[in-house]
Write an enzyme that holds these catalytic residues in place. Structure first.
Site, PDB file in Angstrom:
ATOM      1  N   ARG A   5      -5.110   9.129   2.546  1.00  0.00           N
ATOM      2  CA  ARG A   5      -3.789   9.717   2.274  1.00  0.00           C
ATOM      3  C   ARG A   5      -3.855  10.685   1.110  1.00  0.00           C
ATOM      4  O   ARG A   5      -3.137  11.683   1.062  1.00  0.00           O
ATOM      5  CB  ARG A   5      -2.781   8.596   1.975  1.00  0.00           C
ATOM      6  CG  ARG A   5      -2.343   7.853   3.227  1.00  0.00           C
ATOM      7  CD  ARG A   5      -1.589   6.588   2.890  1.00  0.00           C
ATOM      8  NE  ARG A   5      -2.498   5.529   2.479  1.00  0.00           N
ATOM      9  CZ  ARG A   5      -2.280   4.707   1.452  1.00  0.00           C
ATOM     10  NH1 ARG A   5      -1.200   4.823   0.712  1.00  0.00           N
ATOM     11  NH2 ARG A   5      -3.159   3.763   1.143  1.00  0.00           N
TER      12      ARG A   5
ATOM     13  N   ASN B  10      -3.983   4.040  -2.912  1.00  0.00           N
ATOM     14  CA  ASN B  10      -4.419   2.690  -3.247  1.00  0.00           C
ATOM     15  C   ASN B  10      -5.912   2.590  -3.549  1.00  0.00           C
ATOM     16  O   ASN B  10      -6.520   1.539  -3.368  1.00  0.00           O
ATOM     17  CB  ASN B  10      -4.034   1.718  -2.131  1.00  0.00           C
ATOM     18  CG  ASN B  10      -2.554   1.741  -1.882  1.00  0.00           C
ATOM     19  OD1 ASN B  10      -2.081   2.424  -0.987  1.00  0.00           O
ATOM     20  ND2 ASN B  10      -1.804   1.041  -2.710  1.00  0.00           N
TER      21      ASN B  10
ATOM     22  N   ALA C 268       0.889  -1.154   0.000  1.00  0.00           N
ATOM     23  CA  ALA C 268       0.000   0.000   0.000  1.00  0.00           C
ATOM     24  C   ALA C 268       0.921   1.195   0.000  1.00  0.00           C
ATOM     25  O   ALA C 268       1.846   1.247   0.790  1.00  0.00           O
ATOM     26  CB  ALA C 268      -0.862   0.002   1.250  1.00  0.00           C
ATOM     27  N   CYS C 269       0.724   2.113  -0.895  1.00  0.00           N
ATOM     28  CA  CYS C 269       1.741   3.152  -1.030  1.00  0.00           C
ATOM     29  C   CYS C 269       1.139   4.473  -1.447  1.00  0.00           C
ATOM     30  O   CYS C 269      -0.014   4.549  -1.822  1.00  0.00           O
ATOM     31  CB  CYS C 269       2.762   2.785  -2.095  1.00  0.00           C
ATOM     32  SG  CYS C 269       3.058   1.049  -2.287  1.00  0.00           S
ATOM     33  N   THR C 270       1.969   5.510  -1.389  1.00  0.00           N
ATOM     34  CA  THR C 270       1.601   6.814  -1.910  1.00  0.00           C
ATOM     35  C   THR C 270       2.662   7.239  -2.909  1.00  0.00           C
ATOM     36  O   THR C 270       3.843   7.193  -2.595  1.00  0.00           O
ATOM     37  CB  THR C 270       1.536   7.846  -0.761  1.00  0.00           C
ATOM     38  OG1 THR C 270       0.632   7.365   0.233  1.00  0.00           O
ATOM     39  CG2 THR C 270       1.078   9.194  -1.278  1.00  0.00           C
TER      40      THR C 270
END
Ligand SMILES: *[C@@H]1O[C@H](CO)[C@@H](O)[C@H](O)[C@H]1NC(C)=O
Ligand SMILES: *[C@@H]1O[C@H](CO)[C@@H](O)[C@H](O)[C@H]1NC(C)=O
Ligand SMILES: *[C@@H]1O[C@H](CO)[C@@H](O)[C@H](O)[C@H]1NC(C)=O
Ligand SMILES: *[C@@H]1O[C@H](CO)[C@@H](O)[C@H](O)[C@H]1NC(C)=O
Length: 363
Positions: A294, A281, A119-121
Site C-alpha cells: 500500500r 503496517n 491494518a491501516c494506511t
C-alpha cells in the site's frame, strides 16, 4: 430500526467528497465528559440493536480460538480492570458491560485486544500554502463486517468539544482523533502485534494501551509538539505506528514505536521534498510485501497528484486508489486540526476489492 434513523438524520449533511462508490458518513454522537464514566456511553448504546451488538461482540471474542488461552485472558482482563486499569476507561468499560448485558471481562478483552488486529494506511500532506491534511483508512481483516459499529464521537465538557474521535461501539479507546486547532492522530498496527500474550504481559507491567494513550493525549496535550513528545516516549502495550499532524507548515510526523520507546521517526519537510508522509503496517526501511504494498501505491498516487493539487478531495481519492484501499477497509477518516469542523469518517463499500492473501487471527 434505530440504526436506520441515525443514518437518515445524517443524510442531511452535505458531502464535498467525490466517489463513484456508495460511501456514507458514519453516525456521529456526543459523549459528555461531565457525566460519571459509568453513564457516558449508555445513551449511545441504546440506539443500537442489542441482539446484533451482542452477536458482534461474541463473534469478536470467538476470534481467539484457543480455549485455554481465552479463559486465561478473561481472568487477566478482570484482574486488570479491578487492579490496574486507569479511569475513566475502567468506569466506562463497566458502564458499557452493564448496558450491553455482557460480562466486564468480555468487554475489557474486546477493548484491550482490538489494537492487535488493525491494518491501516495513514497519510499526512502539506499544501503549497502550508495547510495540513490528515487522512486514514482503517482496515480490519475479520470474517465479520464491523461497518455498522463505526461512529464519530465528539467528547464534550462544559458544552465545548474537547476532542473528537472515531471508534467502534463498545470500544472506549480511540485509534483516530482530533484535538481541535491543535493536532490529529492516527495509529496503525505494527506486525509484531499479532502476538497477543506479549501485549497481555505488557499490561501487567503497567504499560499503557495505545488507544487510551491517544485519548489521554487528545484530552490534555496543549499542542502538537507535546503530543509528539507524549506519543514518542510513553511506554505502551503494543508496538505501533503513530501519525500526528498539526496546524502549521512542517507539523507532521510518522513515529514507529517499540513498547518502551521510539524506534524511528520521520517529519514532513517540504524543503527536503517531503510534502507528504505515508504510513502502512511495515517499517519504512524493510521491504514491503508485494501482495500488500500500500505504501508504494499511495506514494505513486500522491506523486501523480502533486503538491499543487492536494486537498481533502484529492487526498480522499488517494486513499481510494486500488491497492491502497483493500477489501478490509472499513472506514476512511479525513481530518485537519486547523478546520476541526471538517472531521468526518466514511464507511467504505470495499468488499469487492482484491482480497489480501494474509489471514489474520489472534493468539
Ligand atoms: C435486532 O436484530 C435482530 C437480528 O438481526 C432482529 O431479528 C431483530 O428484529 C432486531 N430488533 C429490532 C428491534 O430491530
Ligand atoms: C453535541 O454537543 C455540541 C456542543 O455542545 C452541540 O452543539 C450539538 O448540538 C450536540 N449534538 C447533538 C447531536 O446532541
Ligand atoms: C529539512 O530538511 C533540510 C534539508 O535537508 C534540513 O536542513 C532541515 O534541518 C530539515 N528540517 C527539519 C525540521 O527537519
Ligand atoms: C515518488 O516521487 C519521488 C520523488 O520524485 C521518487 O523518488 C519516488 O520514486 C516516487 N515513487 C513512486 C512510487 O512513484
Amino acid at each position: 430500526m434505530a440504526w436506520l434513523g441515525v443514518l437518515l438524520l445524517l443524510g442531511s449533511c452535505s458531502f464535498t467528497y467525490t466517489s463513484e462508490r456508495k460511501d456514507y458518513a458514519v453516525p456521529r454522537f456526543n459523549i459528555s465528559l461531565d457525566l460519571p464514566p459509568e453513564e457516558r456511553w449508555k445513551p449511545i448504546i441504546e440506539q443500537y440493536n442489542f441482539t446484533e451488538l451482542q452477536r458482534y461482540m461474541k463473534h469478536l471474542l470467538s476470534l481467539i480460538k484457543d480455549h485455554w488461552l481465552k479463559s486465561m485472558y478473561f481472568i487477566m482482563a478482570d484482574m486488570y480492570l479491578d487492579l490496574l486499569a486507569p479511569e475513566p476507561y475502567a468506569g466506562e468499560i463497566r458502564g458499557i458491560a452493564k448496558s450491553f448485558g455482557l460480562k466486564t471481562s468480555e468487554v475489557t478483552l474486546i477493548n484491550l485486544f482490538y489494537e492487535t488486529v488493525m491494518a491501516c494506511t495513514s497519510i499526512i500532506t502539506e499544501t503549497k500554502e502550508g495547510y495540513i491534511y490528515h487522512g486514514r483508512n482503517m482496515d480490519l481483516y475479520f470474517s465479520i463486517d464491523l461497518r455498522k459499529l463505526v461512529m464519530d464521537v465528539d467528547f464534550i465538557r462544559n458544552g465545548q468539544i474537547v476532542y473528537t474521535g472515531t471508534t467502534f461501539t463498545g470500544i472506549v479507546g480511540l485509534y483516530t482523533g482530533q484535538s481541535p486547532h491543535k493536532f490529529t492522530i492516527s495509529s496503525n498496527a505494527r506486525e509484531d502485534n499479532q502476538v497477543l500474550w506479549k501485549n497481555a504481559l505488557s499490561l501487567l507491567l503497567r504499560r499503557y494501551p495505545v488507544s487510551w494513550l491517544i485519548r489521554d493525549t487528545l484530552n490534555s496535550a496543549p499542542d502538537f509538539n507535546s503530543a509528539v513528545e507524549i506519543l514518542s516516549h510513553t511506554e505502551i502495550t503494543a508496538e505501533m505506528y503513530l501519525t500526528i499532524a498539526g496546524t502549521k507548515p512542517g507539523e507532521g510526523v510518522a513515529i514507529t514505536r517499540d513498547r518502551d520507546g521510539l524506534a524511528d521517526v520521520l517529519n514532513l519537510n517540504v524543503s527536503d521534498g517531503r510534502w507528504f508522509l505515508v504510513q502502512t503496517n511495515y517499517d519504512r526501511e524493510t521491504l514491503h510485501p508485494p501482495h500488500d504494498n500500500r505504501m508504494y501505491y499511495a506514494t505513486q498516487a500522491l506523486n501523480s497528484t502533486g503538491q499543487e493539487n492536494i486537498n481533502k478531495d484529492s487526498l480522499y481519492k488517494v486513499l481510494s486508489t486500488q491497492n491502497v484501499i483493500t477489501w478490509g477497509t472499513v472506514h476512511t477518516t479525513m481530518m485537519s486540526a486547523a478546520s476541526p469542523e471538517d472531521y468526518v469518517s466514511f464507511i467504505r463499500n470495499s468488499m469487492n476489492y482484491p482480497q489480501l492473501p494474509k489471514k489474520r487471527y489472534i493468539t
